[in-house]
Design an enzyme around this catalytic site. Structure first.
Site, PDB file in Angstrom:
ATOM      1  N   CYS A   2     -45.340  26.510  -6.204  1.00 10.76           N
ATOM      2  CA  CYS A   2     -45.204  25.809  -7.488  1.00 10.76           C
ATOM      3  C   CYS A   2     -43.736  25.708  -7.920  1.00 10.76           C
ATOM      4  O   CYS A   2     -42.922  26.560  -7.595  1.00 10.76           O
ATOM      5  CB  CYS A   2     -45.944  26.568  -8.575  1.00 10.76           C
ATOM      6  N   ARG A  27     -40.623  21.872  -2.677  1.00 11.34           N
ATOM      7  CA  ARG A  27     -41.237  23.195  -2.591  1.00 11.34           C
ATOM      8  C   ARG A  27     -42.686  23.127  -2.092  1.00 11.34           C
ATOM      9  O   ARG A  27     -43.244  24.128  -1.682  1.00 11.34           O
ATOM     10  CB  ARG A  27     -41.192  23.877  -3.962  1.00 11.34           C
ATOM     11  N   TRP A  75     -48.991  24.306  -6.483  1.00 11.70           N
ATOM     12  CA  TRP A  75     -49.468  24.512  -5.115  1.00 11.70           C
ATOM     13  C   TRP A  75     -50.657  25.444  -5.269  1.00 11.70           C
ATOM     14  O   TRP A  75     -50.507  26.607  -5.631  1.00 11.70           O
ATOM     15  CB  TRP A  75     -48.368  25.153  -4.271  1.00 11.70           C
ATOM     16  N   ASN A 101     -45.566  30.062 -11.813  1.00 16.52           N
ATOM     17  CA  ASN A 101     -45.467  30.052 -10.353  1.00 16.52           C
ATOM     18  C   ASN A 101     -45.729  31.474  -9.894  1.00 16.52           C
ATOM     19  O   ASN A 101     -44.985  32.382 -10.241  1.00 16.52           O
ATOM     20  CB  ASN A 101     -44.049  29.597  -9.942  1.00 16.52           C
ATOM     21  N   GLY A 102     -46.811  31.666  -9.141  1.00 11.75           N
ATOM     22  CA  GLY A 102     -47.127  33.015  -8.674  1.00 11.75           C
ATOM     23  C   GLY A 102     -48.622  33.251  -8.705  1.00 11.75           C
ATOM     24  O   GLY A 102     -49.413  32.308  -8.784  1.00 11.75           O
ATOM     25  N   GLU A 488     -40.468  26.956  18.275  1.00 10.42           N
ATOM     26  CA  GLU A 488     -39.949  26.213  17.124  1.00 10.42           C
ATOM     27  C   GLU A 488     -40.274  24.714  17.256  1.00 10.42           C
ATOM     28  O   GLU A 488     -40.651  24.063  16.285  1.00 10.42           O
ATOM     29  CB  GLU A 488     -38.437  26.459  17.010  1.00 10.42           C
ATOM     30  N   LYS A 492     -42.499  22.587  14.596  1.00 17.90           N
ATOM     31  CA  LYS A 492     -42.009  21.360  13.931  1.00 17.90           C
ATOM     32  C   LYS A 492     -43.041  20.248  14.057  1.00 17.90           C
ATOM     33  O   LYS A 492     -43.327  19.545  13.100  1.00 17.90           O
ATOM     34  CB  LYS A 492     -40.683  20.863  14.547  1.00 17.90           C
ATOM     35  N   GLU A 495     -46.280  20.980  11.920  1.00 27.61           N
ATOM     36  CA  GLU A 495     -46.204  20.950  10.458  1.00 27.61           C
ATOM     37  C   GLU A 495     -45.953  19.561   9.892  1.00 27.61           C
ATOM     38  O   GLU A 495     -46.417  19.265   8.807  1.00 27.61           O
ATOM     39  CB  GLU A 495     -45.203  21.971   9.912  1.00 27.61           C
ATOM     40  N   HIS A 511     -51.399  31.887  32.823  1.00 23.91           N
ATOM     41  CA  HIS A 511     -52.356  32.890  32.355  1.00 23.91           C
ATOM     42  C   HIS A 511     -53.315  32.324  31.315  1.00 23.91           C
ATOM     43  O   HIS A 511     -53.849  33.059  30.497  1.00 23.91           O
ATOM     44  CB  HIS A 511     -51.601  34.108  31.801  1.00 23.91           C
ATOM     45  N   LYS A 610     -42.105  24.896   0.630  1.00 24.87           N
ATOM     46  CA  LYS A 610     -40.787  25.227   1.171  1.00 24.87           C
ATOM     47  C   LYS A 610     -40.477  26.707   1.015  1.00 24.87           C
ATOM     48  O   LYS A 610     -39.869  27.323   1.864  1.00 24.87           O
ATOM     49  CB  LYS A 610     -39.727  24.376   0.455  1.00 24.87           C
TER      50      LYS A 610
HETATM   51  C1  F6R Z   1     -40.997  25.812   9.085  1.00 29.87           C
HETATM   52  C2  F6R Z   1     -40.666  26.475   7.847  1.00 29.87           C
HETATM   53  C3  F6R Z   1     -41.310  27.778   7.538  1.00 29.87           C
HETATM   54  C4  F6R Z   1     -40.264  28.770   7.018  1.00 29.87           C
HETATM   55  C5  F6R Z   1     -40.937  30.065   6.553  1.00 29.87           C
HETATM   56  C6  F6R Z   1     -39.930  31.103   6.126  1.00 29.87           C
HETATM   57  O1  F6R Z   1     -40.288  24.626   9.232  1.00 29.87           O
HETATM   58  O2  F6R Z   1     -39.882  25.998   7.080  1.00 29.87           O
HETATM   59  O3  F6R Z   1     -41.982  28.286   8.640  1.00 29.87           O
HETATM   60  O4  F6R Z   1     -39.354  29.016   8.044  1.00 29.87           O
HETATM   61  O5  F6R Z   1     -41.800  29.788   5.497  1.00 29.87           O
HETATM   62  O6  F6R Z   1     -39.160  30.635   5.076  1.00 29.87           O
HETATM   63  P1  F6R Z   1     -37.780  31.310   4.699  1.00 29.87           P
HETATM   64  O7  F6R Z   1     -36.866  31.097   5.824  1.00 29.87           O
HETATM   65  O8  F6R Z   1     -37.357  30.598   3.455  1.00 29.87           O
HETATM   66  O9  F6R Z   1     -38.066  32.765   4.476  1.00 29.87           O
END
Ligand code: F6R
Length: 615
Positions: A2, A27, A75, A101-102, A488, A492, A495, A511, A610
């Site tokens: 949020c 976010r 959110w 937010n929380g 990674e 990407k 997501e 395996h 985010k």
């Molecule tokens: C993927 C992504 C998330 C963050 C994860 C940790 O693209 O953005 O997997 O890497 O939520 O977030 P931080 O780095 O802000 O602790």
């Protein structure tokens, strides 16, 4: 998660609040709402959907006048995303409005108690419980808003950043935080409240960041008053000058923030090592390390805690620190670490990696590490974030604001910091030969040029994306340093394009995952010349004999893998240890183009946030 925005001052609040909500869209959210106050009272508008949906609805039905307002992007945690569950929430009397937010974890017993006292609830949210609890305390204790908020917060368990407004005292907003970020912008006869400083950057560069467990009375024409929620003690506000500028948080001609951020990488990697790395002089140093070098050198092991992409950067760090500095490294998901009763010693160094610096699980992991006497070193991007403040020392990545939900430049700058750390420790321990040490410094210094060169493969990745945009599954394979890159790359793609993808160490394919390979399965193989080239060539052959479609990331001039592959993306030559900084780039571009071609919301993928401030 949020986003919250509030304004109290002399300007019209509505445009400030809605524009602020747009800035917080990154976010991640599924509904939005706004409350404005004017002489006619409280005016509320809320909707499932985007801020643009809110604006449409507001145009039709909201009295947008008023110089005080609060707004929210939600959110969903408690209750599905719909208009009713959206914030702001009003108390039963209609006098109080709240944004939150929380998560209030003990909302259920509190709700029962309030129901017994005659309160009714329109939504399924924990937040509506909190606003009614505050109202009940106002009534029973006959207190003003600030005191009632304080008493209520001492009864709740959970995490919050809140802003509360009371119609009976319309020149004040009360804000508080525990576990979720909250910044207060200080202008001339006006205040701004927000989850981060982006909503108010064009109005003021002075801000106070509330610390966990603090609340603020924000009153018109009066200085802000901050106190500790627990014991009521007053705190002198520390006003910080913001380093943000508008350009950094706008798209700068790109269609999406993600693309802008991918293209920023040559520059931000330079920003990350600027003043810290001087290859000619053989120097690599970071203040946070220099001051605490003994802690690292005496460490029996280094534990790395992080989530998501930051965890992948941690895996790269494991390889590079162990290889260069010969210190044992363990990499843990913060969410597992915090709950599995791990063994933590006073001689452990715990590195917490986090772009946002607000991730709830990473934050909890470092609190646990500190309680057990470990030294905590934070690698964060957001300056002044909770994790950076909670750590004993640290190094910022200096990537600038990352707005696209999918992490790109955060990843490469985290690897840059962690590689510098490995080199610094190697120098101190003498675990790298002089020539290798200098060679790596030189190479790191020219990495931005190589990243620039890889960006020129954008057209090829776009062509490849066209071929594979309708795939339903995808496999990413890499070995050694490029195994985390495979993870990674898969993350990407998942997501932002919603295609199922898995990253695997290439040798593990035999395996299990090899069973998935048929002519429909795209397999992206990271196969640079350095590293385990021959081994990966064998793995590619195994895929080819099962008719998998091979997309290979290869070193410029490679012929062997090219012959076996359906598509190749060429990258410049780099040493194995630094290759993740290069090999990651085409994978970012590929997922970007596939997502765009599939019509996905690249910057705000569904269900994602985010900054994950709840566990
Ligand atoms: C993927 C992504 C998330 C963050 C994860 C940790 O693209 O953005 O997997 O890497 O939520 O977030 P931080 O780095 O802000 O602790």
């Amino acid at each position: 998660m949020c986003g919250i925005v509030g304004y109290i001052g002399h300007r019209e609040a509505y445009p400030i609040v809605t524009k602020g909500l747009r800035r917080l869209e990154y976010r991640g959210y599924d509904s939005a709402g706004v409350m404005l106050y004017n002489e006619k009272g409280i005016n509320l508008c809320k909707t499932k959907g985007k801020v643009s949906d809110l604006e449409k609805k507001a145009k039709a039905e909201l009295d947008t006048k008023g110089t005080i307002g609060i707004g929210h992007t939600r959110w969903a945690t408690h209750g599905v995303p719909n208009d009713v569950n959206s914030h702001p929430h009003l108390s039963n009397s209609g006098n109080l409005a709240i944004i939150h937010n929380g998560i209030i974890e003990n909302y259920a017993p509190l709700k029962e108690e309030l129901k017994n006292r005659g309160y009714t609830f329109k939504s399924d949210t924990d937040t509506e419980v909190l606003v009614n609890l505050i109202e009940e305390i106002q009534k029973t204790e006959k207190t003003k808003l600030g005191k009632a908020v304080q008493i209520a917060l001492n009864q709740v368990v959970g995490a919050y950043a809140i802003a509360v407004f009371d119609i009976k005292n319309p020149e004040e907003i009360v804000a508080a935080r525990l576990g979720s970020p909250l910044a207060i912008g200080i202008g001339e006869n006006e205040y701004f409240i927000a989850s981060d400083a982006t909503p108010f950057i064009e109005y003021t560069s002075n801000a106070v960041y509330l610390e966990d467990g603090e609340m603020a009375n924000i009153r018109l024409h009066k200085p802000i008053k901050i106190r500790k929620i627990k014991d009521d003690s007053l705190v002198t506000p520390t006003v910080q000058e913001l380093q943000l500028n508008l350009e950094q948080i706008e798209k700068g001609g790109y269609d999406h923030f993600m693309m802008k951020e991918i293209y920023e990488q040559p520059n931000v990697i330079k920003d990350t090592y600027r003043g810290r790395l001087n290859a000619n002089k053989g120097i690599v140093q970071m203040a946070g390390i220099e001051d605490n070098i003994e802690k690292f050198l005496n460490a029996e092991r280094i534990l790395i805690v992080a989530c998501g992409t930051s965890w992948h950067a941690g895996l790269v760090a494991e390889y590079v620190i162990e290889e260069f500095a010969r210190i044992p490294v363990e990499v843990e998901y913060a969410s597992e670490f915090r709950y599995r009763n791990p063994i933590i010693n006073k001689k452990d160094v715990v590195i917490a990696i986090s772009q946002s610096g607000e991730t709830a699980d990473t934050m909890a992991a470092i609190k646990l590490a500190k309680e057990n006497g470990a030294f905590v070193f934070g690698v964060c991007n957001v300056v002044g974030s909770s994790i950076s403040r909670e750590s004993h020392a640290g190094a910022y990545t200096h990537a600038g604001p990352e707005i696209g939900v999918a992490s790109t430049k955060a990843f490469t700058t985290q690897i840059t910091v962690l590689t510098m750390l490995a080199l610094r420790l190697a120098k101190a321990k003498g675990t790298l030969s002089n020539s290798d040490y200098h060679r790596y410094l030189m190479e790191l210094e020219i990495i931005p040029e190589k990243v620039k060169e890889v960006l020129s493969t954008n057209d090829i990745t776009k062509e490849i994306a066209l071929k594979f945009k309708d795939s339903t599954n995808c496999l990413y394979l890499g070995r050694g340093y490029n195994f985390p890159v495979a993870l990674e790359g898969a993350l990407k793609l998942k997501e932002i394009s919603y295609i199922h993808a898995e990253g695997y160490p290439a040798a593990e394919m035999k395996h299990g995952p090899i069973a998935l390979i048929d002519e429909q399965m795209p397999v992206i193989v990271i196969a640079p010349k350095q590293g385990h080239y021959d081994k990966i060539v064998s793995n590619i052959q195994e895929i080819k004999s099962r008719s998998g479609k091979i997309i290979a990331v290869v070193t410029k001039g490679d012929t062997q893998v090219r012959e076996l592959s359906d598509y190749v993306i060429e990258i410049p030559e780099t040493s194995d240890a630094l290759s993740p900084l290069i090999t990651t780039i085409p994978l970012q571009l590929l997922s970007y183009h596939i997502a765009v071609l599939r019509g996905c919301n690249v910057d705000q993928p569904r269900n994602l946030a985010k900054s994950v401030t709840v566990e």
